[in-house]
Design a protein around this motif. Structure first.
Motif, PDB file in Angstrom:
ATOM      1  N   GLU A 322       0.871  -1.211  -0.238  1.00 19.17           N
ATOM      2  CA  GLU A 322       0.049  -0.160  -0.043  1.00 19.17           C
ATOM      3  C   GLU A 322       0.800   1.230   0.111  1.00 19.17           C
ATOM      4  O   GLU A 322       0.396   2.251  -0.954  1.00 19.17           O
ATOM      5  N   LEU A 323       2.032   1.063   0.862  1.00 17.33           N
ATOM      6  CA  LEU A 323       2.722   2.341   0.717  1.00 17.33           C
ATOM      7  C   LEU A 323       3.470   2.502  -0.591  1.00 17.33           C
ATOM      8  O   LEU A 323       3.492   3.670  -1.047  1.00 17.33           O
ATOM      9  N   ILE A 324       4.232   1.388  -1.066  1.00 20.27           N
ATOM     10  CA  ILE A 324       4.681   1.253  -2.227  1.00 20.27           C
ATOM     11  C   ILE A 324       3.774   1.905  -3.668  1.00 20.27           C
ATOM     12  O   ILE A 324       4.093   2.577  -4.337  1.00 20.27           O
ATOM     13  N   GLY A 325       2.471   1.855  -3.500  1.00 18.09           N
ATOM     14  CA  GLY A 325       1.561   1.901  -4.334  1.00 18.09           C
ATOM     15  C   GLY A 325       1.141   3.357  -4.468  1.00 18.09           C
ATOM     16  O   GLY A 325       0.358   3.883  -5.196  1.00 18.09           O
ATOM     17  N   LEU A 326       1.441   4.107  -3.208  1.00 16.72           N
ATOM     18  CA  LEU A 326       1.014   5.720  -2.995  1.00 16.72           C
ATOM     19  C   LEU A 326       1.610   6.280  -4.406  1.00 16.72           C
ATOM     20  O   LEU A 326       2.935   6.434  -4.664  1.00 16.72           O
ATOM     21  N   SER A 327       0.606   7.116  -5.037  1.00 15.92           N
ATOM     22  CA  SER A 327       1.163   7.991  -6.057  1.00 15.92           C
ATOM     23  C   SER A 327       0.538   9.298  -5.900  1.00 15.92           C
ATOM     24  O   SER A 327      -0.418   9.848  -5.397  1.00 15.92           O
ATOM     25  N   LEU A 328       1.347  10.180  -6.585  1.00 15.44           N
ATOM     26  CA  LEU A 328       1.050  11.726  -6.486  1.00 15.44           C
ATOM     27  C   LEU A 328       0.094  11.943  -7.320  1.00 15.44           C
ATOM     28  O   LEU A 328      -0.468  13.369  -7.583  1.00 15.44           O
ATOM     29  N   ASP A 329      -0.226  11.208  -8.401  1.00 13.42           N
ATOM     30  CA  ASP A 329      -1.455  11.531  -9.306  1.00 13.42           C
ATOM     31  C   ASP A 329      -2.726  10.870  -8.730  1.00 13.42           C
ATOM     32  O   ASP A 329      -3.636  10.937  -9.770  1.00 13.42           O
ATOM     33  N   HIS A 330      -2.744  10.270  -7.523  1.00  9.41           N
ATOM     34  CA  HIS A 330      -3.900   9.512  -7.264  1.00  9.41           C
ATOM     35  C   HIS A 330      -5.300  10.415  -7.182  1.00  9.41           C
ATOM     36  O   HIS A 330      -6.118   9.918  -7.703  1.00  9.41           O
ATOM     37  N   ASP A 331      -5.104  11.407  -6.651  1.00  8.30           N
ATOM     38  CA  ASP A 331      -6.437  12.545  -6.740  1.00  8.30           C
ATOM     39  C   ASP A 331      -5.694  14.017  -6.843  1.00  8.30           C
ATOM     40  O   ASP A 331      -5.363  14.464  -5.722  1.00  8.30           O
ATOM     41  N   PRO A 332      -5.895  14.624  -7.971  1.00  4.63           N
ATOM     42  CA  PRO A 332      -5.554  15.890  -8.223  1.00  4.63           C
ATOM     43  C   PRO A 332      -6.132  17.033  -7.317  1.00  4.63           C
ATOM     44  O   PRO A 332      -5.425  17.956  -7.005  1.00  4.63           O
ATOM     45  N   SER A 353      -5.365  12.492   6.443  1.00  2.00           N
ATOM     46  CA  SER A 353      -5.391  10.983   6.288  1.00  2.00           C
ATOM     47  C   SER A 353      -4.671  11.023   4.832  1.00  2.00           C
ATOM     48  O   SER A 353      -4.433  12.095   4.190  1.00  2.00           O
ATOM     49  N   ILE A 354      -3.772   9.801   4.580  1.00  2.00           N
ATOM     50  CA  ILE A 354      -3.379   9.420   3.413  1.00  2.00           C
ATOM     51  C   ILE A 354      -4.241   8.639   2.608  1.00  2.00           C
ATOM     52  O   ILE A 354      -4.811   7.656   3.072  1.00  2.00           O
ATOM     53  N   CYS A 355      -4.536   8.878   1.517  1.00  2.00           N
ATOM     54  CA  CYS A 355      -5.195   8.315   0.489  1.00  2.00           C
ATOM     55  C   CYS A 355      -4.849   7.642  -0.700  1.00  2.00           C
ATOM     56  O   CYS A 355      -3.652   8.092  -1.100  1.00  2.00           O
ATOM     57  N   GLY A 356      -4.759   6.339  -0.794  1.00  2.00           N
ATOM     58  CA  GLY A 356      -4.595   5.706  -1.848  1.00  2.00           C
ATOM     59  C   GLY A 356      -5.250   4.220  -2.012  1.00  2.00           C
ATOM     60  O   GLY A 356      -6.336   4.137  -2.038  1.00  2.00           O
ATOM     61  N   SER A 404       5.147   8.675 -11.233  1.00  2.04           N
ATOM     62  CA  SER A 404       4.509   9.549 -10.369  1.00  2.04           C
ATOM     63  C   SER A 404       4.287   9.082  -8.952  1.00  2.04           C
ATOM     64  O   SER A 404       3.765   9.605  -8.191  1.00  2.04           O
ATOM     65  N   THR A 405       5.091   7.798  -8.649  1.00  2.00           N
ATOM     66  CA  THR A 405       4.987   7.040  -7.370  1.00  2.00           C
ATOM     67  C   THR A 405       5.535   7.697  -6.336  1.00  2.00           C
ATOM     68  O   THR A 405       6.774   8.432  -6.557  1.00  2.00           O
ATOM     69  N   LEU A 406       5.285   7.583  -5.030  1.00  3.91           N
ATOM     70  CA  LEU A 406       5.928   8.451  -4.197  1.00  3.91           C
ATOM     71  C   LEU A 406       7.389   7.757  -3.849  1.00  3.91           C
ATOM     72  O   LEU A 406       8.233   8.839  -3.436  1.00  3.91           O
ATOM     73  N   MET A 407       7.667   6.455  -3.925  1.00 10.20           N
ATOM     74  CA  MET A 407       8.965   5.932  -3.616  1.00 10.20           C
ATOM     75  C   MET A 407       9.326   5.217  -4.872  1.00 10.20           C
ATOM     76  O   MET A 407       8.521   4.950  -5.723  1.00 10.20           O
ATOM     77  N   LEU A 408      10.665   5.507  -4.904  1.00 11.00           N
ATOM     78  CA  LEU A 408      11.428   4.953  -6.216  1.00 11.00           C
ATOM     79  C   LEU A 408      12.722   4.040  -5.841  1.00 11.00           C
ATOM     80  O   LEU A 408      12.786   4.105  -4.510  1.00 11.00           O
TER      81      LEU A 408
END
Length: 688
Positions: A322-332, A353-356, A404-408
């Motif tokens: 879930e953490l790895i899947g967090l993306s900066l384009d999830h919800d503009p 809250s964190i949305c993902g 656009s993922t949070l982690m790389l």
């Protein structure tokens, strides 16, 4: 025995989104839907060894091949299963063993597997794994998990018999294992009990790690981001130069990194980190390597990312994928595309809250509580600070890779990336390795122990254990937060949280029982008010007994109504079972249970059968009461099934999911009952 047939109907069936491939191919490749996995694709190679150098793809075995292909596709597209891509590897393991067994017994079709033959299959597996204990190579322990994976496909094939035959496939002529469920076979005749779940990380390990991670982010993250910003242009210049000029540039980069002044810890003159001089480091293989220059900066960047991921998992309980899947384009519409902010009901606090996306069973939108602060203040909770650092730290590498993922992750072993090929996606395995490396440094710095001792102590550290540690911390702090913890983790059943996360600690179990008493007591107080408190078949029963419950509580000892209710609950040993999608009154009306019809025959406290209980079954059970706190689950269930029906309409006008349609009707009915009980004019059920 029926004739072996070509599975034409299975080939012609409408394709499911997870099943877009050439049915006749001997290799099926599925895109991995769970982010963070080591492999991006799941491959099913149908060239499975059968017997005497024969393969399943050989002409003489084409009939069995077609039957198994039909089974795997049906399990993916059929509404009763809807197997996810993540479940395919374990299913494939079972299929391979089944094919091997059938080859040894010269069984040509699934239809010829009788009950007796199914037990022979289990006995053969047990002998094979136990006798292989001394073999060189991968451990082949005969465990609950292994047995379940290998046996379940045969059980599932029989359960899908009607669907398989409708598609031209085949199933065993008799129920395998005398009709027993896979779990019953594994725990009963095989006697393989499930081992205990993961334990929380001990305080002597978790506290130093989290303290070090907090200090790293609070005191040092700005230095890391600033140094990276200074070095990247110098590195670009060096890579565009040649000959002596290139050597001079690289030397200047090394000097700049080594002379960079780290900021002092606030209130002291001590830098938060030592200078990045050349040092020796022991890698995962036990080899000693020199770390200097850009390699030292690279490690500093990755350790900063690990500090952030450690804090995020430890302070929210978010899973690695879930953490790895967090993306900066999830919800503009959200901050950084994933941070949501709302004002608390009392108007005093700002809650973040964190949305993902969570994909434990299937991909669903989810929110994780990330902290709060007094409204109008600038304080940034450490979870939000970690997100902010990751956004800024990895921004140059997102721009370079187009991600656009949070982690790389850095793909190459040395230096910093010069192109998109040097930047890769973060995986669960890579995240685990980096967290352990960070933990080793934390223990050596905070506890002053030798590196070899630190490596030994973190050898069993896994990111998932932060989730268990978080659950224990919340529960130890305030047992009354258990219902909120279940909601936070989106656990379908209280049994998952209570047993899988809290465990068997006597003190914790005592607190857990005390909280269950309070939950039941609060519920009884609501009943005495004589107003609808939710929906479901049990609501009418509660309305009928509101007056008698009020009288029963009135004669109990206690200053307040809740005190009287607690006394009544302890006297009668009554309990209400709660969960994500419904609460259960089986202890009040045990003879009306759908999941545990024999509950009234027991002399002990009645409880639901968590192996049978489901949202659909509970909705029609006379013990079920759906409360306002279950609304979110019911709304999500409605939306998911509406999406399934809509997809079916797009793919084929003649094929509609009857199960999904019935769930839509059921969800709407439940939401209307909840709305009526809460006085909410909108049931938010929407159209079909």
């Amino acid at each position: 025995m029926p004739a072996v047939r070509k599975i034409k109907s299975a080939q012609a069936a409408t394709l499911h989104p997870s099943f877009q491939m050439d049915y006749d191919s001997n290799v099926w490749t599925f895109a991995q839907t769970t982010v963070g996995q080591q492999r991006e694709f799941v491959t099913v190679d149908w060239a499975i060894p059968v017997a005497r150098a024969e393969l399943l793809t050989d002409y003489k075995h084409r009939g069995l091949l077609d039957e198994l292909k039909c089974y795997l596709k049906t399990s993916i597209v059929d509404d009763t299963v809807r197997m996810t891509v993540g479940s395919i590897p374990s299913t494939y393991m079972g299929v391979r063993e089944l094919v091997k067994f059938m080859g040894e017994r010269e069984i040509r079709t699934l239809f010829d597997i009788s009950t007796a033959v199914s037990w022979e299959y289990v006995e053969g597996l047990e002998e094979q794994y136990i006798m292989a204990g001394g073999d060189v190579g991968r451990d082949r322990a005969w465990t609950h998990s292994t047995a379940y994976k290998l046996i379940h496909p045969l059980t599932q094939i029989y359960e899908l018999a009607d669907s398989l035959r409708a598609r031209g496939g085949q199933a065993p002529c008799e129920a395998p294992f005398d009709g027993r469920k896979t779990y019953d076979v594994v725990t009963g005749p095989l006697g393989l009990a499930r081992t205990g779940g993961l334990l929380p990380i001990p305080d002597e390990i978790s506290v130093p790690i989290l303290t070090y991670a907090y200090e790293w982010i609070e005191h040092g993250s700005e230095d890391v981001i600033r140094l990276q910003a200074e070095i990247i242009p110098m590195l670009i210049d060096a890579r565009s130069s040649k000959g002596p000029r290139r050597i001079i540039c690289l030397r200047e980069i090394k000097r700049h990194i080594e002379e960079f002044q780290m900021s002092p810890i606030p209130g002291t003159l001590t830098p938060w980190h030592e200078p990045l001089l050349a040092t020796d480091r022991i890698d995962d293989a036990g080899d000693e390597r020199e770390i200097s220059g850009t390699q030292a900066l690279r490690r500093l960047i990755l350790m900063t990312q690990s500090a952030c991921s450690t804090l995020l998992q430890a302070c929210t309980g978010i899973r690695a994928h879930e953490l790895i899947g967090l993306s900066l384009d999830h919800d503009p519409t959200l901050q950084h595309g994933l941070i949501k902010s709302v004002t608390s009901l009392d108007g005093l606090m700002e809650v973040f809250s964190i949305c993902g996306i969570s994909a434990k069973r299937e991909a669903t939108r989810h929110e994780w509580t990330a902290g709060l602060r007094p409204l109008g203040t600038k304080h940034m909770p450490i979870v939000l600070k970690s997100i902010e650092v990751l956004v800024r730290l990895m921004e140059p590498w997102r721009a370079l890779s187009g991600s656009s993922t949070l982690m790389l992750s850095f793909s190459h072993a040395k230096s910093l990336p010069s192109g998109a090929d040097g930047i890769g996606r973060m995986t669960a395995n890579r995240n685990s390795l980096l967290q352990r490396e960070f933990a080793v440094e934390a223990l050596t710095k905070k506890r002053g122990i030798e590196m070899t001792q630190a490596i030994y102590e973190v050898r069993s550290l896994r990111p998932q254990r932060w989730r268990i540690t978080f659950a224990h911390y919340v529960f130890r702090s305030k047992p009354e937060l258990m219902p909120a913890l279940r909601t936070h983790f989106r656990h379908m059943s209280e049994q998952i949280t209570d047993q899988g996360y809290i465990g068997n600690d006597a003190a914790l179990l005592e607190n857990l029982e005390g909280e269950r008493v309070m939950e039941t007591s609060r519920f009884l107080v609501q009943i005495t008010l004589g107003k609808p408190i939710g929906g479901g078949p049990a609501q009418r029963l509660l309305m009928q007994h509101a007056e008698s419950m009020a009288k029963a509580l009135s004669v109990m000892d206690g200053e307040t109504l809740i005190d009287k209710a607690v006394a009544y609950v302890k006297l009668t040993d009554l309990r209400i079972w709660t969960g994500t999608y419904a609460s259960c009154l089986i202890d009040m009306v045990p003879d009306r249970s759908s999941c545990n019809p024999h509950a009234s025959l027991l002399t002990v406290r009645a409880s639901p059968d968590f192996g049978v209980r489901s949202p659909g079954l509970c909705a029609g059970c006379k013990c079920c009461i759906v409360l306002p706190e279950h609304r979110d689950f019911r709304e999500d269930r409605l939306l998911k099934n509406q999406a399934i029906v809509q997809a079916d309409r797009i793919n084929s006008k003649d094929q509609r999911s009857k199960i999904a349609m019935s769930r839509i009707v059921q969800s709407r009915a439940v939401l209307k009952m909840i709305s009526k009980a809460t006085g909410d004019a909108s049931d938010r059920s929407g159209g079909s």
